[in-house]
Write a protein that holds these residues in place. Sequence first.
Motif, PDB file in Angstrom:
ATOM      1  N   LEU A   1      86.029  95.309  49.524  1.00 18.70           N
ATOM      2  CA  LEU A   1      85.809  95.974  50.810  1.00 18.70           C
ATOM      3  C   LEU A   1      87.119  96.091  51.577  1.00 18.70           C
ATOM      4  O   LEU A   1      87.748  95.085  51.884  1.00 18.70           O
ATOM      5  CB  LEU A   1      84.809  95.167  51.652  1.00 18.70           C
ATOM      6  CG  LEU A   1      84.564  95.696  53.070  1.00 18.70           C
ATOM      7  CD1 LEU A   1      83.736  96.975  53.025  1.00 18.70           C
ATOM      8  CD2 LEU A   1      83.888  94.636  53.926  1.00 18.70           C
ATOM      9  N   PRO A   2      87.541  97.317  51.906  1.00 18.74           N
ATOM     10  CA  PRO A   2      88.642  97.481  52.851  1.00 18.74           C
ATOM     11  C   PRO A   2      88.062  97.627  54.256  1.00 18.74           C
ATOM     12  O   PRO A   2      87.176  98.451  54.485  1.00 18.74           O
ATOM     13  CB  PRO A   2      89.308  98.782  52.384  1.00 18.74           C
ATOM     14  CG  PRO A   2      88.199  99.572  51.776  1.00 18.74           C
ATOM     15  CD  PRO A   2      87.147  98.589  51.296  1.00 18.74           C
ATOM     16  N   THR A   3      88.528  96.838  55.203  1.00 19.23           N
ATOM     17  CA  THR A   3      87.955  96.912  56.544  1.00 19.23           C
ATOM     18  C   THR A   3      88.933  96.403  57.594  1.00 19.23           C
ATOM     19  O   THR A   3      89.787  95.561  57.304  1.00 19.23           O
ATOM     20  CB  THR A   3      86.647  96.104  56.625  1.00 19.23           C
ATOM     21  OG1 THR A   3      86.067  96.247  57.926  1.00 19.23           O
ATOM     22  CG2 THR A   3      86.900  94.625  56.353  1.00 19.23           C
ATOM     23  N   ASN A   4      88.792  96.920  58.810  1.00 19.42           N
ATOM     24  CA  ASN A   4      89.536  96.387  59.952  1.00 19.42           C
ATOM     25  C   ASN A   4      88.594  95.795  60.988  1.00 19.42           C
ATOM     26  O   ASN A   4      88.978  95.550  62.131  1.00 19.42           O
ATOM     27  CB  ASN A   4      90.392  97.487  60.593  1.00 19.42           C
ATOM     28  CG  ASN A   4      89.560  98.679  61.061  1.00 19.42           C
ATOM     29  OD1 ASN A   4      88.336  98.666  60.970  1.00 19.42           O
ATOM     30  ND2 ASN A   4      90.235  99.703  61.553  1.00 19.42           N
ATOM     31  N   ASP A   5      87.350  95.555  60.579  1.00 22.18           N
ATOM     32  CA  ASP A   5      86.310  95.068  61.476  1.00 22.18           C
ATOM     33  C   ASP A   5      85.950  93.623  61.108  1.00 22.18           C
ATOM     34  O   ASP A   5      85.340  93.371  60.061  1.00 22.18           O
ATOM     35  CB  ASP A   5      85.075  95.976  61.360  1.00 22.18           C
ATOM     36  CG  ASP A   5      84.002  95.657  62.381  1.00 22.18           C
ATOM     37  OD1 ASP A   5      83.728  94.465  62.613  1.00 22.18           O
ATOM     38  OD2 ASP A   5      83.420  96.617  62.944  1.00 22.18           O
ATOM     39  N   PHE A   6      86.321  92.675  61.958  1.00 24.30           N
ATOM     40  CA  PHE A   6      86.074  91.259  61.659  1.00 24.30           C
ATOM     41  C   PHE A   6      84.590  90.977  61.477  1.00 24.30           C
ATOM     42  O   PHE A   6      84.195  90.295  60.518  1.00 24.30           O
ATOM     43  CB  PHE A   6      86.626  90.367  62.772  1.00 24.30           C
ATOM     44  CG  PHE A   6      86.257  88.917  62.614  1.00 24.30           C
ATOM     45  CD1 PHE A   6      86.999  88.083  61.790  1.00 24.30           C
ATOM     46  CD2 PHE A   6      85.136  88.391  63.256  1.00 24.30           C
ATOM     47  CE1 PHE A   6      86.648  86.748  61.621  1.00 24.30           C
ATOM     48  CE2 PHE A   6      84.772  87.063  63.084  1.00 24.30           C
ATOM     49  CZ  PHE A   6      85.532  86.241  62.274  1.00 24.30           C
ATOM     50  N   GLU A   7      83.747  91.478  62.381  1.00 23.25           N
ATOM     51  CA  GLU A   7      82.319  91.170  62.313  1.00 23.25           C
ATOM     52  C   GLU A   7      81.693  91.737  61.046  1.00 23.25           C
ATOM     53  O   GLU A   7      80.866  91.088  60.393  1.00 23.25           O
ATOM     54  CB  GLU A   7      81.605  91.705  63.553  1.00 23.25           C
ATOM     55  CG  GLU A   7      80.136  91.295  63.667  1.00 23.25           C
ATOM     56  CD  GLU A   7      79.942  89.782  63.745  1.00 23.25           C
ATOM     57  OE1 GLU A   7      78.818  89.321  63.437  1.00 23.25           O
ATOM     58  OE2 GLU A   7      80.901  89.066  64.102  1.00 23.25           O
TER      59      GLU A   7
END
Length: 354
Positions: free
Chosen positions: A168-174
């Motif tokens: 998973l690439p993400t910039n969302d901590f939650e």
Amino acid sequence: MAKIIIAGAGGAPSENVIKSIIQCDKGEEIVGIGSEPADLMLSAVRKKYQVPYANHPSYEEKLLKVLAIERPDLIHFQNDVEILEASRLRDKIRSTGTKLYMPDHTVIENCVDKEKSYRIWSRKGIRVPKTIMIKNENDLKVAFDELGNEEGKIWLRATVGGGGKGALPTNDFEFARIWIERFKGWGEFTAAELLTPDSVTWLSIWYQGELVVAQTRKRKSWNFGNRTLSGVTGITGVGETCSDDTVTQVARDSILAIDKKPHGIYGVDMTYDRRGWPNPTEINISRFFTTVFFFTQAGLNMPKIFKDIALYNEFPSLERKINPLPNGLLWIRGMDREPLLTTEQAIFDTVRVI
């Protein structure tokens, strides 16, 4: 006539090995084992046995029972979890008179676990994306603070498993926290710097520390990548033969960092960073990648080379050990159709653009 058992029969990774061996001239009998009856029904082998999954308590008993019945000369596995378990059982397997062609157990452990591979490569000075083991939410916060790119994105993935498991690439901590919770992945996930989408694999066979053959393939696309959050599925859509001295050197260095005397199959997956350098991300140990039949159809039958060494101590006569196939051969894959060996020029000559 020699007898070979191929595990995971019916699944694409094993069937492409089976199809490659069927093309050989020695006529070995191939027996398939697997855990899914429906998959086994799809296999090209005549004789098939269902065994439990490798993490099941009765796997050892059932596997050894098949070996006692069939008395094969060689057994080969194509799944990381099963390879790891078979490696643990190697002495019992060999006691039945069955050969294995795989490296030491410690090497297999260090390759199957991507976090262990990363630590070894990092210590040895091999360029790898900075990676953090995610044991808890605080580790995840640190990962976002230290590893995020200009968009704040990091790359999450499970430490064990293929096919882009948990990627998973993400910039969302939650979102990242919920994602790890979904996989029950605390302590089993890593976070890393996000690399480019461009990747390449160096598939090789070694014998007692000596390279027998290696061939490079870059991935031009993933099948069904648009149906995953990561864009990665582990299912190559279009692969292309290529050669690059840097890729070869990085692959060799990555293998020798983990195993001073390589023995068996080593497939080094590399992904390019923003500076255009191939970073090793994992070694697919003791197994061929799914599209190995691509090389077979192109004229390099690596499963044949593998079994000829293991069974008969016969080695290939090759003009070049490294990248013997020509550059630019394409292998195009789709669901419910035979793959196609072709070239970009053939596509341009055939397909009309409106």
